[in-house]
Design an enzyme around this catalytic site. Sequence first.
Site, mmCIF file in Angstrom:
data_model
loop_
_atom_site.group_PDB
_atom_site.id
_atom_site.type_symbol
_atom_site.label_atom_id
_atom_site.label_comp_id
_atom_site.label_asym_id
_atom_site.label_seq_id
_atom_site.Cartn_x
_atom_site.Cartn_y
_atom_site.Cartn_z
ATOM 1 N N TYR A 120 0.818 -1.215 0.000
ATOM 2 C CA TYR A 120 0.000 0.000 0.000
ATOM 3 C C TYR A 120 0.854 1.269 0.000
ATOM 4 C CZ TYR A 120 -4.362 -2.576 0.992
ATOM 5 O OH TYR A 120 -5.459 -3.402 0.929
ATOM 6 N N LYS A 167 4.290 -14.281 4.826
ATOM 7 C CA LYS A 167 4.412 -15.233 3.732
ATOM 8 C C LYS A 167 5.882 -15.230 3.286
ATOM 9 C CE LYS A 167 2.260 -17.943 0.755
ATOM 10 N NZ LYS A 167 1.635 -19.214 1.108
ATOM 11 N N ASP A 199 -1.739 -17.491 4.678
ATOM 12 C CA ASP A 199 -2.797 -18.270 4.025
ATOM 13 C C ASP A 199 -3.295 -19.377 4.956
ATOM 14 O OD1 ASP A 199 -0.297 -19.421 3.731
ATOM 15 O OD2 ASP A 199 -0.612 -20.113 1.684
ATOM 16 N N ASP A 223 -5.397 -5.940 6.408
ATOM 17 C CA ASP A 223 -6.639 -5.440 5.824
ATOM 18 C C ASP A 223 -7.575 -6.616 5.511
ATOM 19 O OD1 ASP A 223 -8.524 -3.829 4.678
ATOM 20 O OD2 ASP A 223 -7.315 -3.222 2.962
ATOM 21 N N ASP A 227 -11.017 -8.193 7.744
ATOM 22 C CA ASP A 227 -12.345 -8.291 7.118
ATOM 23 C C ASP A 227 -12.870 -9.727 7.203
ATOM 24 O OD1 ASP A 227 -12.034 -5.586 6.328
ATOM 25 O OD2 ASP A 227 -13.115 -5.939 4.462
HETATM 26 MG MG MG Z 1 -10.495 -2.856 4.329
#
Ligand code: MG
Length: 326
Positions: A120, A167, A199, A223, A227
């Site tokens: 990001y 990872k 994962d 992120d 969620d």
């Molecule tokens: Mg989000």
Amino acid sequence: MAGEEIVVIPGDGIGTEVVPAARRVLDHVGEFEFVEADAGDAVAEETGEALPAETYDRVASADATLFGAAGETAADVILPLREAVDSFVNVRPARAYPGVDAVRPETDLVFLRENTEGVYSGHEDRLSEDLSTLTRVVTTSASERLAEFACEFVAERGTGGFHVAHKANVMRETDGRFRDAVVGVADERGVAAEEVLMDAFATKVCLDPAQFDVVVCPNLAGDVLSDLAAGLVGGLGLLPSANVGPDRGVFEPVHGTAPDIAGEGVANPAATILSAAMLLESLGYDAAGESVREAVEVVLSEGPRTPDLGGDAGTDEVTDAVLARL
Ligand code: MG
Ligand code: NAI
């Protein structure tokens, strides 16, 4: 509580419904000076700027900021807002509440998400008609800063350690650096840092969330995984977050503008009110923060509830119930 300046940025969509709700709660428990500021799609359409300089400057100097959500301009708003307070960690608690239908009622997690870099960091390029690239940025300094926060966080929480999701088996250089830095700081501080591949974590947390408590993650992983955890506990309407900086923070629900329900007055205000509880704690008002959280818990358990939780109440009715509990 003595006149701290709190910037409130409703933004777009249900941000304009849930932020006023949380502001009512803050107003009820303290004496704050609220400064309303613009950000998001609506102001971008008017002025061409999703985050006006005036808003940025206010956020950079205020005692705290409460933000709702921005629509298509979300990245142009939230990334600079985080930068304005030098936020290096996004704290995202995801827990199930008694009385709320949850896929995994035993879920009680806190994600500590790296908040400045990873994928990001904004280094994307279109190199040809066929090819686009992204540069993933990982620094030892940002990873160590996050790890130091995590060590203090688990000490305060009274738990001995945390998981670190990565990872590094594939992204050997970047996630290898992240992992080494985080585990290195934890080792120095005598904090147990258990590694888990991100994962595998996604599966494990669905099958048995009780094996996890505090999870330290790179930016994108935090992120996505938070969620996912929202799905385990009953939806995005329940997840608050704090963008923590050294001197001040930006507090916001994890959810977005929810265009499918915006304007109907039925958005769940819990995530934003719980974000306001985190804001109160950041200002040192731990007791007030705790009482807000307890009031939300009681209302979630006894109702009224918004439609996302199977109820038929509106945002205002739920907020009134929280205020009545306080
Ligand atoms: Mg989000
Ligand atoms: P979203 O979080 O807005 O909505 C996802 C689903 O959850 C929808 O069905 C929505 O109705 C539901 N939902 C979310 N919050 C709720 C609440 N408080 N009460 C009841 N139901 C709730 O995510 P989506 O649809 O992916 O994105 C919509 C817009 O929001 C996009 O333009 C996106 O860019 C923006 N966004 C902004 C964020 C921010 O400003 N921090 C974060 C995430 C998305």
